[in-house]
Design an enzyme around this catalytic site. Structure first.
Site, PDB file in Angstrom:
ATOM      1  N   LYS A  46      26.826  16.754 -15.123  1.00 57.74           N
ATOM      2  CA  LYS A  46      26.352  16.318 -15.020  1.00 57.74           C
ATOM      3  C   LYS A  46      25.168  15.855 -13.945  1.00 57.74           C
ATOM      4  O   LYS A  46      25.582  14.362 -14.236  1.00 57.74           O
ATOM      5  CB  LYS A  46      25.146  16.282 -16.380  1.00 57.74           C
ATOM      6  CG  LYS A  46      25.464  17.590 -17.210  1.00 57.74           C
ATOM      7  CD  LYS A  46      24.792  17.071 -18.783  1.00 57.74           C
ATOM      8  CE  LYS A  46      25.611  15.394 -19.519  1.00 57.74           C
ATOM      9  NZ  LYS A  46      25.179  15.807 -20.629  1.00 57.74           N
ATOM     10  N   THR A  85      12.454  12.384 -19.004  1.00 58.97           N
ATOM     11  CA  THR A  85      14.213  13.267 -19.089  1.00 58.97           C
ATOM     12  C   THR A  85      14.481  12.906 -20.964  1.00 58.97           C
ATOM     13  O   THR A  85      16.173  12.848 -20.733  1.00 58.97           O
ATOM     14  CB  THR A  85      14.781  12.249 -18.239  1.00 58.97           C
ATOM     15  OG1 THR A  85      14.808  11.065 -18.221  1.00 58.97           O
ATOM     16  CG2 THR A  85      14.523  13.120 -17.013  1.00 58.97           C
ATOM     17  N   GLY A  88      16.789  14.034 -23.525  1.00 55.12           N
ATOM     18  CA  GLY A  88      16.573  14.850 -23.868  1.00 55.12           C
ATOM     19  C   GLY A  88      16.983  15.943 -23.914  1.00 55.12           C
ATOM     20  O   GLY A  88      17.178  17.124 -23.879  1.00 55.12           O
ATOM     21  N   THR A  89      17.237  15.682 -22.307  1.00 60.21           N
ATOM     22  CA  THR A  89      17.264  16.031 -21.268  1.00 60.21           C
ATOM     23  C   THR A  89      19.035  16.945 -21.849  1.00 60.21           C
ATOM     24  O   THR A  89      19.246  18.341 -22.106  1.00 60.21           O
ATOM     25  CB  THR A  89      17.713  16.332 -19.985  1.00 60.21           C
ATOM     26  OG1 THR A  89      18.658  15.317 -20.014  1.00 60.21           O
ATOM     27  CG2 THR A  89      16.425  15.695 -19.615  1.00 60.21           C
ATOM     28  N   GLY A  90      19.816  16.054 -22.059  1.00 58.52           N
ATOM     29  CA  GLY A  90      21.319  16.721 -22.266  1.00 58.52           C
ATOM     30  C   GLY A  90      21.600  16.709 -23.847  1.00 58.52           C
ATOM     31  O   GLY A  90      22.604  17.976 -23.289  1.00 58.52           O
ATOM     32  N   CYS A  91      20.939  17.150 -24.335  1.00 60.46           N
ATOM     33  CA  CYS A  91      21.240  17.527 -25.162  1.00 60.46           C
ATOM     34  C   CYS A  91      20.266  19.072 -25.309  1.00 60.46           C
ATOM     35  O   CYS A  91      21.152  19.835 -26.340  1.00 60.46           O
ATOM     36  CB  CYS A  91      19.758  16.807 -26.576  1.00 60.46           C
ATOM     37  SG  CYS A  91      20.481  15.239 -27.561  1.00 60.46           S
TER      38      CYS A  91
END
Ligand code: ADP
Ligand SMILES: Cc1ncc(COP(=O)(O)OP(=O)(O)O)c(N)n1
Length: 264
Positions: free
Chosen positions: A176, A207, A209-212
């Protein structure tokens, strides 16, 4: 016979609602997937950082997993925060019993900079859990740790995706690009081809929690039967929309907005 798609998240908590189990379940629900969850650690955190962490006893993690395995269908699963090697050992054993695609979000450091995993667990994740994954979704710092190589360019990102699949036996790796300065471009290597997913970079601090959210969306789409490339593309659209419509909440990095895209 129910035709509902069921997704499981194994992760830590975020009382502010932006990341962890809370973000995962919101995402599952938004994407019309029945969400289930196993808590690894209770984390006192908000948009500005982590105050304290309480790790679940290993037998509690084992029992949460067993009651789901015995009773519920699991069409896809993801892991988020897994803080230590003992947790990883029991989770790895239980994942072996689940006949479902496994998405690993190798959570190591929160956006706030707080570490969420110990050094022994980082190595165990690389050696033992990675080979079980249908997909691993590291950000740039996480990919640098896994590969041991620095990532400065888009080509480095592609090399990292290929390295993780070829050397650590993940079925696929999605690197990512949120931490890069350029466009928000991600690269997926699936063992045979490199796929690019890009979006305009959105100027925002929200941003958290974007990866979660991204890995939970991919898990939902896999649970619904989409191919890996389709699942990643649809999830990229979802997380981009969520960031673009994020809320101005909290004094730190605000949460993304999970009802940005609703499939009707
Ligand atoms: N400012 C931004 N604008 C648009 N997309 C972003 C932005 N920041 C991150 N993304 C995208 O959000 C997803 C999560 O990436 P990233 O933030 O790198 O992961 P993590 O949240 O695990 O650190 C990726 O698809 C990335 O390209
Ligand atoms: C319990 C828990 N899991 C994961 C995270 C990571 O969220 P965040 O800090 O926003 O980082 P990304 O989701 O953007 O990678 C967390 N803070 N807490």
């Amino acid at each position: 016979m129910n035709n509902v798609s069921c997704a499981l998240t194994i992760a830590g908590t975020d009382p502010s609602g932006g990341a962890g189990i809370q973000a995962d379940l919101k995402t599952f629900q938004e994407l019309q997937t029945y969400g289930m969850s196993v808590i690894t650690s209770v984390v006192a955190q908000n948009t500005t950082g982590v105050t304290s962490v309480h790790h679940m006893p290993i037998n509690m993690i084992e029992d949460q997993l067993e009651v789901i395995i015995k009773d519920m269908p699991i069409h896809a699963l993801k892991t988020g925060m897994i803080a230590n090697k003992q947790m990883m050992e029991i989770i790895s054993k239980k994942i072996e019993k689940m006949d479902a695609p496994y998405v690993m979000d190798p959570v190591m450091v929160a956006t706030s900079g707080d570490s969420l995993i110990d050094t022994e667990a980082r190595s165990f994740l690389r050696e033992y859990l990675l080979p079980q994954t249908a997909l691993v979704t590291p950000n740039i710092p996480e990919a640098e740790f896994i590969t041991g190589h620095s990532i400065e360019t888009l080509e480095d990102m592609k090399d990292a995706a290929k390295h993780i699949v070829d050397h650590f036996n993940a079925d696929a790796a999605l690197i990512k690009g949120g931490h890069m300065k350029a466009e928000a471009v991600d690269f997926l290597y699936d063992g045979s081809a490199m796929h690019t997913f890009s979006a305009k970079r959105i100027n925002t601090k929200n941003t958290h929690g974007t990866g979660c959210t991204y890995s939970a969306a991919i898990t939902s789409y896999l649970a619904k039967g989409y191919s890996m490339v389709e699942a990643v593309q649809k999830s990229k659209d979802f997380v981009t929309a969520a960031i673009s419509k994020s809320f101005e909440l909290g004094y730190g990095n605000g949460p993304t907005n999970h009802w940005a895209i609703r499939e009707r």
